[in-house]
Design a protein around this motif. Structure first.
Motif, PDB file in Angstrom:
ATOM      1  N   LEU A  74       0.824  -1.206   0.000  1.00  0.00           N
ATOM      2  CA  LEU A  74       0.000   0.000   0.000  1.00  0.00           C
ATOM      3  C   LEU A  74       0.862   1.263   0.000  1.00  0.00           C
ATOM      4  N   ARG A  78       0.976   4.255  -2.827  1.00  0.00           N
ATOM      5  CA  ARG A  78       0.834   5.672  -2.469  1.00  0.00           C
ATOM      6  C   ARG A  78       2.002   6.486  -3.011  1.00  0.00           C
ATOM      7  N   LYS A 232      -6.459  10.183  -3.024  1.00  0.00           N
ATOM      8  CA  LYS A 232      -6.175   8.748  -3.057  1.00  0.00           C
ATOM      9  C   LYS A 232      -5.059   8.395  -2.073  1.00  0.00           C
ATOM     10  N   LEU A 236      -5.338   5.704   0.956  1.00  0.00           N
ATOM     11  CA  LEU A 236      -4.399   4.596   1.170  1.00  0.00           C
ATOM     12  C   LEU A 236      -3.749   4.694   2.544  1.00  0.00           C
ATOM     13  N   SER A 237      -3.463   5.921   2.980  1.00  0.00           N
ATOM     14  CA  SER A 237      -2.833   6.112   4.291  1.00  0.00           C
ATOM     15  C   SER A 237      -3.774   5.705   5.422  1.00  0.00           C
TER      16      SER A 237
END
Length: 338
Positions: A74, A78, A232, A236-237
């Motif tokens: 992930l 990012r 986005k 994701l974070s």
């Protein structure tokens, strides 16, 4: 009588002074870390602690490593968002390997800066854009801190009953940090404010610093031109930070710590913020303090013992995962020498 030649020891070079300051900072962090650990664990029941390790359900641990790999992927996705918005098309698999190696440096160097420097140098060398690579790592880090502070504020509000009334003012810390990180993100879109500092630099450095600053902020502006990129990245974070909570819960379940998942959601983001403060070595001591506060708040009979087990196991498992990055680094170096 002839004058003695000037001694280099009497007038140390700037590089030597910087090295001395870094050494002093590291020593202070070591002292601070050891002091925290002693204050926290001087009353730990060693017999109960070792018994908890003997009775641990180690079958849970593959799930921890699966979460760690998923989170690294992930993070790489990012990072790619920012690089691609700036015109650098780097494969996610390459970013994943760079991230993994940086985790090794993060673990064994006094701060996370070492890992970030590797990421900047690695991807900058491959893309031919060192300053753009630095901007992408900065934006990647900033989005992670925004998500961490947001969860550190929202989740405790949702589980307010788990926090003793006398400690609820602590919620101001993630709230202030969240506001601070958002302010920093806003300032990144106002490069003129930073250019005001350039006249303070010596003339020999000013021109080079101006070029670097212009390139850096051009990358930041490229991210802002496509609002989907920061949104986005933040999404994701948030998923990343939630999986961190899951990873800590998995370790707690392995150690048979009787605390529900909802409680981990309340406290783990706050502990993550606490351990990111650059006062100790890799968050050791600060992390333990956070877990001890956590287990005291939920009413565990021996919070120090539970905190010691959770922190020790989490750090050990992270070390094992980081060693994989070290092996990958050695393999890369061997390939470069061929």
């Amino acid at each position: 009588m002839e004058a003695n030649p000037p001694s280099s020891a009497a007038t140390p070079e700037p590089g030597s002074r910087r090295a001395s300051r870094r050494l002093l900072k590291t020593l202070l962090k070591v002292v601070f870390t050891l002091t925290l650990l002693w204050l926290l664990y001087r009353k730990v029941d060693v017999e109960a602690f070792t018994a908890s390790l003997r009775q641990a359900r180690w079958a849970w641990l593959p799930l921890f490593f699966a979460i760690a790999v998923g989170n690294m992927w992930l993070s790489s996705l990012r990072w790619k968002l920012f690089l691609r918005a700036d015109g650098a098309d780097v494969p996610v698999s390459l970013l994943f390997r760079s991230h993994w190696i940086s985790s090794f440096f993060n673990f064994f160097l006094p701060s996370n800066i070492g890992g970030d420097v590797y990421r900047i140098a690695d991807i900058g060398r491959r893309s031919g854009r060192a300053v753009g690579s630095a901007a992408s790592v900065f934006a990647d880090r900033l989005s992670g801190f925004v998500a961490m502070s947001l969860l550190g504020f929202v989740f405790p509000l949702l589980g307010l009953r788990l926090i003793p009334p006398e400690n609820r003012l602590l919620l101001l810390i993630p709230a202030v940090l969240f506001a601070g990180f958002l302010t920093l993100a806003f300032l990144m879109l106002r490069p003129r404010l930073f250019r005001l500092l350039l006249p303070l630099l010596p003339g020999a450095l000013r021109a080079k610093a101006t070029r670097i600053l212009d390139t850096f902020f051009a990358s930041i502006q490229a991210y802002a031109k496509t609002p989907a990129v920061p949104l986005k990245a933040l999404g994701l974070s948030l998923v990343f930070q939630f999986l961190v909570i899951c990873a800590v819960w998995v370790v707690g379940e392995a150690l048979r710590i009787p605390v529900p998942f909802q409680a981990y959601c309340v406290f783990v983001p706050f502990v993550c913020l606490l351990e990111s403060v650059p006062l100790s070595l890799n968050g050791i001591g600060l992390r333990d303090t956070g877990y001890c506060f956590f287990f005291t708040a939920v009413g565990l009979a021996a919070p120090e013992t539970a905190a010691a087990g959770l922190s020790l196991c989490y750090v050990s498992l992270t070390l094992l995962y980081a060693l994989g990055g070290g092996i990958l680094f050695l393999l890369r170096q061997a390939d470069l020498r061929v």
